[in-house]
Design a protein around this motif. Structure first.
Motif, PDB file in Angstrom:
ATOM      1  N   LEU A  41       0.824  -1.209   0.000  1.00 42.98           N
ATOM      2  CA  LEU A  41       0.000   0.000   0.000  1.00 42.98           C
ATOM      3  C   LEU A  41       0.855   1.254   0.000  1.00 42.98           C
ATOM      4  O   LEU A  41       0.518   2.256  -0.649  1.00 42.98           O
ATOM      5  N   GLY A  42       1.966   1.232   0.732  1.00 34.68           N
ATOM      6  CA  GLY A  42       2.857   2.381   0.725  1.00 34.68           C
ATOM      7  C   GLY A  42       3.349   2.693  -0.672  1.00 34.68           C
ATOM      8  O   GLY A  42       3.390   3.870  -1.089  1.00 34.68           O
ATOM      9  N   LYS A  43       3.695   1.661  -1.435  1.00 29.16           N
ATOM     10  CA  LYS A  43       4.157   1.857  -2.803  1.00 29.16           C
ATOM     11  C   LYS A  43       3.037   2.378  -3.707  1.00 29.16           C
ATOM     12  O   LYS A  43       3.269   3.217  -4.592  1.00 29.16           O
ATOM     13  N   ILE A  44       1.815   1.887  -3.499  1.00 28.39           N
ATOM     14  CA  ILE A  44       0.688   2.351  -4.305  1.00 28.39           C
ATOM     15  C   ILE A  44       0.442   3.831  -4.066  1.00 28.39           C
ATOM     16  O   ILE A  44       0.265   4.627  -5.009  1.00 28.39           O
ATOM     17  N   ILE A  45       0.432   4.239  -2.810  1.00 31.69           N
ATOM     18  CA  ILE A  45       0.178   5.644  -2.505  1.00 31.69           C
ATOM     19  C   ILE A  45       1.301   6.523  -3.039  1.00 31.69           C
ATOM     20  O   ILE A  45       1.064   7.614  -3.584  1.00 31.69           O
ATOM     21  N   ASP A  46       2.544   6.060  -2.932  1.00 33.51           N
ATOM     22  CA  ASP A  46       3.651   6.820  -3.495  1.00 33.51           C
ATOM     23  C   ASP A  46       3.462   7.020  -4.998  1.00 33.51           C
ATOM     24  O   ASP A  46       3.705   8.110  -5.534  1.00 33.51           O
ATOM     25  N   ALA A  47       3.033   5.954  -5.686  1.00 33.10           N
ATOM     26  CA  ALA A  47       2.843   6.053  -7.137  1.00 33.10           C
ATOM     27  C   ALA A  47       1.713   7.005  -7.484  1.00 33.10           C
ATOM     28  O   ALA A  47       1.829   7.820  -8.412  1.00 33.10           O
ATOM     29  N   VAL A  48       0.607   6.921  -6.731  1.00 32.76           N
ATOM     30  CA  VAL A  48      -0.550   7.756  -7.043  1.00 32.76           C
ATOM     31  C   VAL A  48      -0.274   9.225  -6.752  1.00 32.76           C
ATOM     32  O   VAL A  48      -0.626  10.115  -7.537  1.00 32.76           O
ATOM     33  N   THR A  49       0.370   9.511  -5.642  1.00 34.25           N
ATOM     34  CA  THR A  49       0.588  10.904  -5.255  1.00 34.25           C
ATOM     35  C   THR A  49       1.729  11.549  -6.022  1.00 34.25           C
ATOM     36  O   THR A  49       1.911  12.760  -5.948  1.00 34.25           O
ATOM     37  N   SER A  50       2.484  10.753  -6.776  1.00 35.18           N
ATOM     38  CA  SER A  50       3.545  11.328  -7.599  1.00 35.18           C
ATOM     39  C   SER A  50       3.086  11.605  -9.020  1.00 35.18           C
ATOM     40  O   SER A  50       3.852  12.080  -9.844  1.00 35.18           O
ATOM     41  N   MET A  51       1.794  11.307  -9.299  1.00 36.09           N
ATOM     42  CA  MET A  51       1.251  11.605 -10.626  1.00 36.09           C
ATOM     43  C   MET A  51       1.238  13.106 -10.862  1.00 36.09           C
ATOM     44  O   MET A  51       1.112  13.898  -9.928  1.00 36.09           O
ATOM     45  N   PRO A  52       1.319  13.530 -12.128  1.00 36.54           N
ATOM     46  CA  PRO A  52       1.204  14.959 -12.418  1.00 36.54           C
ATOM     47  C   PRO A  52      -0.111  15.503 -11.891  1.00 36.54           C
ATOM     48  O   PRO A  52      -1.160  14.865 -12.000  1.00 36.54           O
ATOM     49  N   ALA A  53      -0.064  16.691 -11.289  1.00 33.65           N
ATOM     50  CA  ALA A  53      -1.271  17.277 -10.708  1.00 33.65           C
ATOM     51  C   ALA A  53      -2.271  17.654 -11.779  1.00 33.65           C
ATOM     52  O   ALA A  53      -1.911  18.036 -12.889  1.00 33.65           O
ATOM     53  N   GLN A  54      -3.562  17.546 -11.454  1.00 32.34           N
ATOM     54  CA  GLN A  54      -4.621  18.003 -12.335  1.00 32.34           C
ATOM     55  C   GLN A  54      -4.613  19.528 -12.388  1.00 32.34           C
ATOM     56  O   GLN A  54      -4.258  20.185 -11.410  1.00 32.34           O
TER      57      GLN A  54
END
Length: 393
Positions: free
Chosen positions: A372-385
């Motif tokens: 889960l830590g890796k998933i959240i890191d991946a999601v929150t590092s996406m380019p901002a809307q």
């Protein structure tokens, strides 16, 4: 430098005591996230969420509960979403996504959808309660599509289910993250097996909601092939195929099968520890081949001797003859043979110890926390809307 994401909001009408939600929240906290729940109770008292909606009155009650719940959730979300780094929507959450996710996205927070299953997969394809081409079937498909499109990330339980989703919704190809179902190893703890009465029968346990992917008919037909004085079965639960199962047991004249309508969730470890063999699923549906159910991970956590169907999903976590006995789906003869082999206590013990070791690697709260830590890191590092708009994925 932006701060690392630490604050998680778990939002919606999700079933609060369902294992998937309990484990994800526990794993998030184990990973060091501060988790706040904003929850409206709607589904908690609905063991079978479909059977109770056969008439108009339950539908009206459900609609009223949802209306009140969403009014409360929307108001509370407005006050709290901005303080969260990421928002989770849990199981069952398709309506939550359609109603609440746009609000979250407008407040510029990423949304992770943790649906476990699609409604189409469950109601239309697996249980066949709704025809795919019917108006309800099309409405369910539209709800699934809308809910999935609003998520920045969709958590699935197996890579096989991830591929299933991408085949139907190609736009999700970059948004799918597998996370095993796992089990709560604070509750499902290995215990010394209860000794059988000398010369007593091998004790075989199955529990579940008696849905098609469980393959209860296969279990009963396997029971019919075994000596009732040497092997006994306890089947706990009720559901869609429950009545047919009891009828079949009478038709087969089974004297070595006991049906128990239900037991409290926290009593399941006791039943597992009293069993010599724990059964997984044996249905030959497409969905059965893509899942590793709660009961299998729970039995692994307790170092039980497991028999379940040999599927691509199961082979990722269990190996035939090493950590479980894997048999062809829908094959009562093969199931009976596997159970007969497990009259050997040394084999049962070896399988159980190997299953527990595998569980520690993939299904424990610690293992889930790392993923889960890796998933959240991946999601929150996406380019901002862009600040002025959001675009469904």
């Amino acid at each position: 430098m932006s701060r690392q994401p630490r604050d998680v909001l778990y939002l919606g009408t999700y079933e609060r005591d369902y294992p998937r939600n309990v484990l994800v929240i526990a794993a998030l906290r184990r990973a060091g996230f501060d988790v706040r729940e904003i929850h409206a109770p709607v589904w908690e008292r609905r063991r079978d969420k479909v059977a109770g909606l056969r008439s108009i009155v339950p539908w009206l009650r459900l609609g009223a509960a949802l209306a009140v719940g969403y009014a409360t959730l929307g108001a509370r979300a407005l006050l709290t979403v901005r303080s969260a780094d990421v928002v989770f929507v849990g199981y069952p959450g398709q309506l939550d996504m359609v109603i609440l996710a746009p609000l979250v996205r407008l407040l510029h927070r990423p949304v992770i959808f943790n649906p476990l299953v699609t409604l189409t997969d469950t109601l239309v394809e697996d249980r066949q309660l709704v025809a795919s081409g019917s108006l309800p079937g099309r409405a369910i498909a539209a709800l699934d599509r809308a809910a999935l499109s609003l998520a920045d990330a969709v958590i699935v339980d197996t890579p096989e289910n991830g591929r299933y989703l991408v085949e139907r919704y190609p736009s999700l190809s970059d948004s799918i993250y597998p996370l095993d179902v796992g089990a709560d190893d604070r509750l499902f703890v290995p215990e010394s097996p209860c000794e059988r009465t000398p010369g007593g029968p091998l004790r075989v346990l199955f529990y579940g909601k008696f849905i098609p992917l469980h393959g209860v008919e296969t279990i009963l037909r396997a029971a019919a092939r075994l000596d009732p004085d040497r092997v006994s079965f306890t089947l706990i639960g009720s559901g869609q195929t429950g009545h047919a199962a009891r009828l079949l047991a009478r038709v087969l004249g089974l004297t070595n099968v006991e049906f128990v309508d239900w037991v409290p969730f926290h009593d399941l470890p006791g039943h597992i520890s009293r069993a010599d063999v724990v059964l997984g699923i044996f249905g030959d549906t497409a969905k059965a081949a893509r899942v590793v159910p709660n009961k299998v991970f729970q039995a692994m956590a307790m170092a039980a001797a497991i028999v379940t169907a040999d599927t691509p999903a199961v082979r990722r976590v269990l190996q035939h003859g090493q950590s479980a006995m894997l048999v062809p789906a829908g094959d009562p003869e093969a199931l009976a043979d596997a159970i007969q082999r497990l009259t050997d206590p040394d084999l049962r013990r070896a399988l159980g110890l190997a299953a527990r070791a595998g569980f520690n690697e993939v299904g424990s709260i610690d293992a889930l926390a790392g993923h889960l830590g890796k998933i959240i890191d991946a999601v929150t590092s996406m380019p901002a809307q862009p600040e002025h708009a959001w675009t469904p994925r």
